[in-house]
Design an enzyme around this catalytic site. Structure first.
Site, PDB file in Angstrom:
ATOM      1  N   ASP A   1      17.981  46.946 114.710  1.00 46.96           N
ATOM      2  CA  ASP A   1      17.052  46.708 115.926  1.00 46.96           C
ATOM      3  C   ASP A   1      17.081  48.064 116.908  1.00 46.96           C
ATOM      4  O   ASP A   1      17.965  49.076 116.239  1.00 46.96           O
ATOM      5  CB  ASP A   1      17.663  45.562 117.006  1.00 46.96           C
ATOM      6  CG  ASP A   1      19.176  45.722 117.362  1.00 46.96           C
ATOM      7  OD1 ASP A   1      19.892  46.758 117.086  1.00 46.96           O
ATOM      8  OD2 ASP A   1      19.590  44.460 117.690  1.00 46.96           O
TER       9      ASP A   1
ATOM     10  N   ASN B   1      25.734  35.723 124.149  1.00 50.55           N
ATOM     11  CA  ASN B   1      24.741  34.637 124.382  1.00 50.55           C
ATOM     12  C   ASN B   1      24.268  34.317 123.023  1.00 50.55           C
ATOM     13  O   ASN B   1      23.397  33.392 122.932  1.00 50.55           O
ATOM     14  CB  ASN B   1      23.404  35.073 125.216  1.00 50.55           C
ATOM     15  CG  ASN B   1      22.813  36.146 124.403  1.00 50.55           C
ATOM     16  OD1 ASN B   1      23.204  36.620 123.303  1.00 50.55           O
ATOM     17  ND2 ASN B   1      21.494  36.646 125.116  1.00 50.55           N
TER      18      ASN B   1
ATOM     19  N   HIS C   1      23.231  35.935 120.320  1.00 57.59           N
ATOM     20  CA  HIS C   1      22.131  36.633 119.625  1.00 57.59           C
ATOM     21  C   HIS C   1      22.494  37.449 118.501  1.00 57.59           C
ATOM     22  O   HIS C   1      23.630  37.743 118.417  1.00 57.59           O
ATOM     23  CB  HIS C   1      21.295  37.565 120.672  1.00 57.59           C
ATOM     24  CG  HIS C   1      21.971  39.043 120.864  1.00 57.59           C
ATOM     25  ND1 HIS C   1      21.691  39.810 121.958  1.00 57.59           N
ATOM     26  CD2 HIS C   1      23.111  39.532 120.201  1.00 57.59           C
ATOM     27  CE1 HIS C   1      22.472  40.755 121.856  1.00 57.59           C
ATOM     28  NE2 HIS C   1      23.328  40.586 121.048  1.00 57.59           N
TER      29      HIS C   1
ATOM     30  N   GLU D   1      17.190  37.007 120.574  1.00 54.45           N
ATOM     31  CA  GLU D   1      17.621  36.066 121.782  1.00 54.45           C
ATOM     32  C   GLU D   1      17.682  34.819 121.689  1.00 54.45           C
ATOM     33  O   GLU D   1      16.949  34.374 120.800  1.00 54.45           O
ATOM     34  CB  GLU D   1      16.967  36.826 123.102  1.00 54.45           C
ATOM     35  CG  GLU D   1      17.079  38.478 123.171  1.00 54.45           C
ATOM     36  CD  GLU D   1      18.609  38.838 123.676  1.00 54.45           C
ATOM     37  OE1 GLU D   1      19.667  38.171 123.468  1.00 54.45           O
ATOM     38  OE2 GLU D   1      18.651  39.871 124.214  1.00 54.45           O
TER      39      GLU D   1
END
Ligand code: PGA
Length: 243
Positions: free
Chosen positions: A71, A136, A138, A143
């Site tokens: 990413d 979280n 991801h 996400e």
């Protein structure tokens, strides 16, 4: 259809780095022109330090390894502080055959990241995809809400992700609101996947990813759909696992 994932627990961060470095080196020394995806973040820093040390000791030659980022932030200059390109330059100081990172100032980012994912396929796909997991849930910048079939795309970053990168960009306001990421489906195409997690703050999300039914609420749980995943955890990150 899911299969139980292989989970290896080692004592601490140092042991995790040695073990992850061993896996990467094993691939690099046995497969000609290996293709890997390697993550950014705090977790792999020590692993990369171990790889650099092995290269300097002349024990491992990385010069045929092809590396893809998973990413990159969007809307900032390449190599600006906080970007993934800056991270690789700082931490992955190896002589590799190629290091491919999405361009954070791409004019047509959707097309750019799709072409990036396609270039992985053109090389025959990833032999090994190494990932971290966000608090979280991801993986890469997929996400919460990211589906099993999600492809390479531009995403809005979750607040937790922007907070986690505030220091790198100087403040949370400076963290770009969007990023480009390989999708869950792209990551699942890898022949093998190694997920790294360390520290107590990751313990509960690791438990949910490994033990709860797969769901878009915890994108890392989609890894359960892959038969060749290994989770490498330190004792703190593994401390909530029941199995
Ligand atoms: P971390 O990030 O290694 O900095 O905890 C992991 C991730 O967000 O994938």
């Amino acid at each position: 259809m899911t299969t139980p994932m292989h989970v290896d627990v080692v004592q601490d961060e140092a042991a995790l780095a040695e073990c992850a470095a061993d896996m990467i080196c094993e691939l690099v020394t046995t497969k000609p022109d290996p293709v890997l995806a390697l993550p950014t973040g705090d977790t792999p820093v020590l692993t990369y330090e171990r790889l650099v040390r092995r290269e300097s000791a002349d024990s491992v030659d990385f010069s045929r390894m092809i590396v893809f980022a998973i990413d990159e932030f969007l809307g900032v200059p390449r190599d600006a502080p906080g970007t993934n390109s800056r991270f690789y330059r700082q931490h992955l100081r190896l002589r590799v055959r190629a290091l491919h990172i999405p361009n954070p100032s791409a004019r047509e980012p959707e097309a750019h990241i799709r072409a990036f994912a396609e270039s992985v396929r053109r090389l025959g796909g990833l032999d090994l995809c190494v990932l971290g997991i966000g608090t979280n849930g991801h993986i890469a910048f997929n996400e919460p809400g990211s589906g099993r079939e999600s492809g390479a795309r531009v995403v809005d970053l979750a607040r937790e992700s922007r907070e986690a990168h505030a220091a790198g960009f100087g403040s949370i306001e400076n963290v770009p609101p969007q990023a480009m990421t390989l999708g869950v489906a792209d990551l699942l195409e890898a022949k093998r996947i190694l997920v790294l997690a360390q520290g107590e703050p990751k313990a509960e999300i690791v438990r949910r990813a490994v033990e709860d039914p797969p769901s878009a609420d915890v994108p890392a749980s989609w890894m359960q759909a892959h038969g060749g995943v290994m989770w490498l955890l330190d004792e703190a990150a593994a401390s909530h696992l029941r199995g």
